[in-house]
Design a protein around this motif. Sequence first.
Motif, PDB file in Angstrom:
ATOM      1  N   SER A 215      43.855  40.350  75.061  1.00  0.00           N
ATOM      2  CA  SER A 215      45.140  40.578  75.749  1.00  0.00           C
ATOM      3  C   SER A 215      45.623  39.242  76.342  1.00  0.00           C
ATOM      4  O   SER A 215      46.629  39.197  77.031  1.00  0.00           O
ATOM      5  CB  SER A 215      44.959  41.618  76.864  1.00  0.00           C
ATOM      6  N   GLU A 216      44.873  38.176  76.025  1.00  0.00           N
ATOM      7  CA  GLU A 216      45.255  36.833  76.501  1.00  0.00           C
ATOM      8  C   GLU A 216      46.290  36.234  75.560  1.00  0.00           C
ATOM      9  O   GLU A 216      46.276  36.533  74.358  1.00  0.00           O
ATOM     10  CB  GLU A 216      44.021  35.907  76.509  1.00  0.00           C
ATOM     11  N   ASN A 217      47.148  35.339  76.102  1.00  0.00           N
ATOM     12  CA  ASN A 217      48.093  34.632  75.211  1.00  0.00           C
ATOM     13  C   ASN A 217      47.875  33.124  75.253  1.00  0.00           C
ATOM     14  O   ASN A 217      48.745  32.356  74.835  1.00  0.00           O
ATOM     15  CB  ASN A 217      49.536  34.997  75.559  1.00  0.00           C
ATOM     16  N   LYS A 218      46.709  32.742  75.790  1.00  0.00           N
ATOM     17  CA  LYS A 218      46.272  31.336  75.705  1.00  0.00           C
ATOM     18  C   LYS A 218      44.848  31.401  75.132  1.00  0.00           C
ATOM     19  O   LYS A 218      43.922  31.889  75.798  1.00  0.00           O
ATOM     20  CB  LYS A 218      46.248  30.658  77.077  1.00  0.00           C
ATOM     21  N   ILE A 219      44.702  30.966  73.878  1.00  0.00           N
ATOM     22  CA  ILE A 219      43.467  31.205  73.126  1.00  0.00           C
ATOM     23  C   ILE A 219      42.811  29.881  72.748  1.00  0.00           C
ATOM     24  O   ILE A 219      43.524  28.913  72.416  1.00  0.00           O
ATOM     25  CB  ILE A 219      43.783  32.000  71.826  1.00  0.00           C
ATOM     26  N   THR A 223      36.524  25.571  65.749  1.00  0.00           N
ATOM     27  CA  THR A 223      36.428  25.349  64.303  1.00  0.00           C
ATOM     28  C   THR A 223      35.281  24.363  64.044  1.00  0.00           C
ATOM     29  O   THR A 223      34.847  23.666  64.978  1.00  0.00           O
ATOM     30  CB  THR A 223      37.736  24.724  63.751  1.00  0.00           C
ATOM     31  N   PRO A 224      34.783  24.278  62.812  1.00  0.00           N
ATOM     32  CA  PRO A 224      33.720  23.298  62.529  1.00  0.00           C
ATOM     33  C   PRO A 224      34.130  21.863  62.882  1.00  0.00           C
ATOM     34  O   PRO A 224      33.283  21.035  63.197  1.00  0.00           O
ATOM     35  CB  PRO A 224      33.497  23.458  61.019  1.00  0.00           C
ATOM     36  N   GLY A 225      35.452  21.590  62.913  1.00  0.00           N
ATOM     37  CA  GLY A 225      35.923  20.228  63.203  1.00  0.00           C
ATOM     38  C   GLY A 225      36.241  19.987  64.662  1.00  0.00           C
ATOM     39  O   GLY A 225      36.570  18.856  65.046  1.00  0.00           O
ATOM     40  N   GLY A 226      36.176  21.044  65.488  1.00  0.00           N
ATOM     41  CA  GLY A 226      36.491  20.862  66.910  1.00  0.00           C
ATOM     42  C   GLY A 226      37.311  22.007  67.450  1.00  0.00           C
ATOM     43  O   GLY A 226      37.579  23.003  66.771  1.00  0.00           O
ATOM     44  N   GLU A 227      37.722  21.854  68.723  1.00  0.00           N
ATOM     45  CA  GLU A 227      38.436  22.927  69.423  1.00  0.00           C
ATOM     46  C   GLU A 227      39.947  22.715  69.408  1.00  0.00           C
ATOM     47  O   GLU A 227      40.429  21.609  69.618  1.00  0.00           O
ATOM     48  CB  GLU A 227      37.991  22.993  70.892  1.00  0.00           C
ATOM     49  N   LEU A 228      40.678  23.797  69.161  1.00  0.00           N
ATOM     50  CA  LEU A 228      42.142  23.783  69.248  1.00  0.00           C
ATOM     51  C   LEU A 228      42.579  24.886  70.200  1.00  0.00           C
ATOM     52  O   LEU A 228      41.868  25.881  70.372  1.00  0.00           O
ATOM     53  CB  LEU A 228      42.751  23.999  67.861  1.00  0.00           C
ATOM     54  N   LYS A 229      43.748  24.700  70.819  1.00  0.00           N
ATOM     55  CA  LYS A 229      44.287  25.715  71.727  1.00  0.00           C
ATOM     56  C   LYS A 229      45.606  26.230  71.139  1.00  0.00           C
ATOM     57  O   LYS A 229      46.394  25.433  70.595  1.00  0.00           O
ATOM     58  CB  LYS A 229      44.607  25.100  73.102  1.00  0.00           C
ATOM     59  N   VAL A 230      45.817  27.524  71.284  1.00  0.00           N
ATOM     60  CA  VAL A 230      47.079  28.122  70.833  1.00  0.00           C
ATOM     61  C   VAL A 230      47.604  29.017  71.944  1.00  0.00           C
ATOM     62  O   VAL A 230      46.836  29.791  72.530  1.00  0.00           O
ATOM     63  CB  VAL A 230      46.891  28.948  69.543  1.00  0.00           C
ATOM     64  N   ARG A 231      48.894  28.876  72.252  1.00  0.00           N
ATOM     65  CA  ARG A 231      49.516  29.803  73.213  1.00  0.00           C
ATOM     66  C   ARG A 231      50.810  30.313  72.614  1.00  0.00           C
ATOM     67  O   ARG A 231      51.394  29.671  71.737  1.00  0.00           O
ATOM     68  CB  ARG A 231      49.722  29.147  74.577  1.00  0.00           C
ATOM     69  N   LYS A 234      54.700  37.213  73.176  1.00  0.00           N
ATOM     70  CA  LYS A 234      55.157  38.349  72.344  1.00  0.00           C
ATOM     71  C   LYS A 234      56.656  38.443  72.493  1.00  0.00           C
ATOM     72  O   LYS A 234      57.184  38.279  73.602  1.00  0.00           O
ATOM     73  CB  LYS A 234      54.474  39.626  72.845  1.00  0.00           C
ATOM     74  N   SER A 235      57.353  38.696  71.376  1.00  0.00           N
ATOM     75  CA  SER A 235      58.816  38.801  71.454  1.00  0.00           C
ATOM     76  C   SER A 235      59.269  39.842  70.424  1.00  0.00           C
ATOM     77  O   SER A 235      59.306  39.558  69.221  1.00  0.00           O
ATOM     78  CB  SER A 235      59.433  37.432  71.139  1.00  0.00           C
ATOM     79  N   GLY A 236      59.501  41.067  70.894  1.00  0.00           N
ATOM     80  CA  GLY A 236      59.847  42.163  69.971  1.00  0.00           C
ATOM     81  C   GLY A 236      58.652  42.429  69.058  1.00  0.00           C
ATOM     82  O   GLY A 236      57.515  42.542  69.529  1.00  0.00           O
ATOM     83  N   SER A 237      58.910  42.439  67.741  1.00  0.00           N
ATOM     84  CA  SER A 237      57.788  42.702  66.809  1.00  0.00           C
ATOM     85  C   SER A 237      57.124  41.391  66.387  1.00  0.00           C
ATOM     86  O   SER A 237      56.171  41.388  65.607  1.00  0.00           O
ATOM     87  CB  SER A 237      58.321  43.404  65.554  1.00  0.00           C
ATOM     88  N   GLY A 238      57.607  40.271  66.977  1.00  0.00           N
ATOM     89  CA  GLY A 238      57.041  38.972  66.569  1.00  0.00           C
ATOM     90  C   GLY A 238      56.594  38.164  67.772  1.00  0.00           C
ATOM     91  O   GLY A 238      56.275  38.721  68.832  1.00  0.00           O
ATOM     92  N   TYR A 239      56.558  36.845  67.578  1.00  0.00           N
ATOM     93  CA  TYR A 239      56.046  35.938  68.622  1.00  0.00           C
ATOM     94  C   TYR A 239      56.934  34.701  68.691  1.00  0.00           C
ATOM     95  O   TYR A 239      57.431  34.216  67.664  1.00  0.00           O
ATOM     96  CB  TYR A 239      54.601  35.538  68.305  1.00  0.00           C
ATOM     97  N   LYS A 240      57.103  34.167  69.941  1.00  0.00           N
ATOM     98  CA  LYS A 240      57.904  32.950  70.122  1.00  0.00           C
ATOM     99  C   LYS A 240      57.172  32.003  71.063  1.00  0.00           C
ATOM    100  O   LYS A 240      56.091  32.340  71.583  1.00  0.00           O
ATOM    101  CB  LYS A 240      59.285  33.318  70.699  1.00  0.00           C
ATOM    102  N   ASN A 241      57.770  30.825  71.274  1.00  0.00           N
ATOM    103  CA  ASN A 241      57.118  29.802  72.130  1.00  0.00           C
ATOM    104  C   ASN A 241      55.653  29.651  71.764  1.00  0.00           C
ATOM    105  O   ASN A 241      54.755  29.753  72.604  1.00  0.00           O
ATOM    106  CB  ASN A 241      57.287  30.156  73.607  1.00  0.00           C
ATOM    107  N   VAL A 242      55.430  29.412  70.471  1.00  0.00           N
ATOM    108  CA  VAL A 242      54.082  29.274  69.909  1.00  0.00           C
ATOM    109  C   VAL A 242      53.713  27.783  69.893  1.00  0.00           C
ATOM    110  O   VAL A 242      54.485  26.979  69.335  1.00  0.00           O
ATOM    111  CB  VAL A 242      54.022  29.833  68.473  1.00  0.00           C
ATOM    112  N   TYR A 243      52.617  27.435  70.557  1.00  0.00           N
ATOM    113  CA  TYR A 243      52.201  26.027  70.616  1.00  0.00           C
ATOM    114  C   TYR A 243      50.777  25.871  70.079  1.00  0.00           C
ATOM    115  O   TYR A 243      49.897  26.676  70.404  1.00  0.00           O
ATOM    116  CB  TYR A 243      52.261  25.512  72.069  1.00  0.00           C
TER     117      TYR A 243
END
Length: 257
Positions: A215-219, A223-231, A234-243
């Motif tokens: 239920s988090e939106n900062k994940i 990965t085998p090559g290192g750590e990445l962050k995604v935030r 939710k926007s309607g049936s999709g997603y916005k402000n994706v980084y």
Amino acid sequence: MELTFYKYQGTGNDFVIIDNREDFFPKDNTALVAKICDRRFGVGADGLLLLENHPSADFRMVYYNSDGNLSSMCGNGGRCISHFAKFLGIISEKTTFEAVDGIHEATIQGEWVSLKMNNVEKVKVSENFSFLNTGSPHHVELVSQLKDFDVFTKGKDIRNKIYGKEGANVNFVEPQSESIFAVRTYERGVEEETLSCGTGVTAVAIAMFEMGKTSENKITLKTPGGELKVRFEKSGSGYKNVYLEGPATQVFKGFWK
Ligand SMILES: N[C@H](CCC[C@H](N)C(=O)O)C(=O)O
């Protein structure tokens, strides 16, 4: 042909990047791109990026997979080329550039790059996998014992059997906590497992939310090559402000004869 190139890696997803503002590179020479990316006969890379002039944005990004073909959006490549643009002095900490899937913004602080991804219109959730497009098409499947999983065989099989000629990237994910997921990716156009995939981890983060695994939106994606962050939001049936956020490193400068 002789040219100067820069070798970058973003969490182990590695690229040859060329300053093509003079527009000298033979952009339809698939064989040359594939040879430069070849791990034995060339420089070796998962892909090749051209930085080009753009009439209104700071620059244009052109991306080829290591098979030599033009590709869809590359998230780790977008982070690396933004770092490269700052290195060239074209930009300072912030940039707006155009890629194959439209305009992207990025912020560069040292080797940390935050890249704004396109909105995600829809996540298709099936029995035991999800499918979504984060600038590139991604299949996301939950597995256990990810570290021992045969990513190459299973990934290649899914890429061909379900997605045919067009293909898709195939991500296998194992939850580690409410906000941490381990990911390994079989990448279309490289046709192997890469050490990380930027549009892939973006797809995994959003798919985990859509499938109710978090239920988090900062994940955090491990990965085998290192750590990445995604935030994301939710926007309607999709997603916005994706980084997509993580390190981008210039490894060496080279000269191709
Ligand atoms: N191989 C992908 C494009 C590159 C994706 C990956 N390198 C990334 O960081 O997003 C495809 O053909 O869809």
